[in-house]
Scaffold this active site. Structure first.
Site, PDB file in Angstrom:
ATOM      1  N   TYR A   1       0.835  -1.201   0.000  1.00 31.35           N
ATOM      2  CA  TYR A   1       0.000   0.000   0.000  1.00 31.35           C
ATOM      3  C   TYR A   1       0.872   1.255   0.000  1.00 31.35           C
ATOM      4  CZ  TYR A   1      -3.714   3.248   1.274  1.00 31.35           C
ATOM      5  OH  TYR A   1      -4.601   4.295   1.293  1.00 31.35           O
TER       6      TYR A   1
ATOM      7  N   ALA B   1       3.995   1.565  -0.949  1.00 31.59           N
ATOM      8  CA  ALA B   1       4.719   1.664  -2.215  1.00 31.59           C
ATOM      9  C   ALA B   1       3.800   2.133  -3.344  1.00 31.59           C
ATOM     10  CB  ALA B   1       5.339   0.315  -2.571  1.00 31.59           C
TER      11      ALA B   1
ATOM     12  N   ILE C   1      -8.580   9.743   8.307  1.00 31.04           N
ATOM     13  CA  ILE C   1      -9.880  10.344   8.051  1.00 31.04           C
ATOM     14  C   ILE C   1     -10.938   9.342   8.502  1.00 31.04           C
ATOM     15  CG2 ILE C   1     -11.438  11.294   6.293  1.00 31.04           C
ATOM     16  CD1 ILE C   1      -8.844  12.934   6.616  1.00 31.04           C
TER      17      ILE C   1
END
Length: 146
Positions: free
Chosen positions: A53, A55, A86
């Protein structure tokens, strides 16, 4: 991580961005449109997600820089929003103490809301941002600044 899992994450986060820009290119040029990618603070911090993720999001930011340079002559802008933590549906199942445990790492002392990303997106796609391209707007409450 297995090679198939690695490839799946890169396909979703990087290959898809390439294909979408490639397919939208004639329309983007004709309308002098905007490209807006959504990255992640994991592209530079990488503490919340796995290696694939992180990378893929770092690769997306590099891809954005090249898209911005190559399409600028056509009046097309390309930018990235790099969200921090978030409170989205992805985290809906997380208990409140998960979010509270993250607060010491966020200088503004609060978790972001989806509206924080929406406002940044509206700005970057607006005429007020007409001189911004190839940029990454970090929306993370100051986490990356630490």
């Amino acid at each position: 991580i297995t090679l198939p899992a690695w490839r799946r994450v890169l396909a979703v986060n990087l290959d898809a961005a390439f294909e979408l820009v490639r397919l939208a290119l004639p329309h983007l040029i004709a309308t002098r449109g905007n490209v807006l990618h959504i990255s992640s603070i994991s592209a530079i911090v990488g503490e919340f997600d796995d290696v694939a993720y992180a990378a893929s999001k770092a690769g997306l930011e590099g891809f954005n820089r090249r898209v911005a340079l190559e399409l600028a002559a056509h009046g097309v802008r390309s930018n990235v929003i790099r969200p921090g933590l978030i409170r989205t549906e992805v985290f809906a199942a997380m208990p409140n103490d998960f979010f509270e445990a993250q607060l010491p790492f966020i200088p503004l002392g609060k978790v972001g809301q989806p509206e924080d990303i929406a406002h940044a997106a509206a700005f970057l796609c607006s005429d007020e941002a007409r001189f911004i391209t190839g940029s990454v707007l970090t929306v993370d409450g100051g986490e990356a600044a630490k």
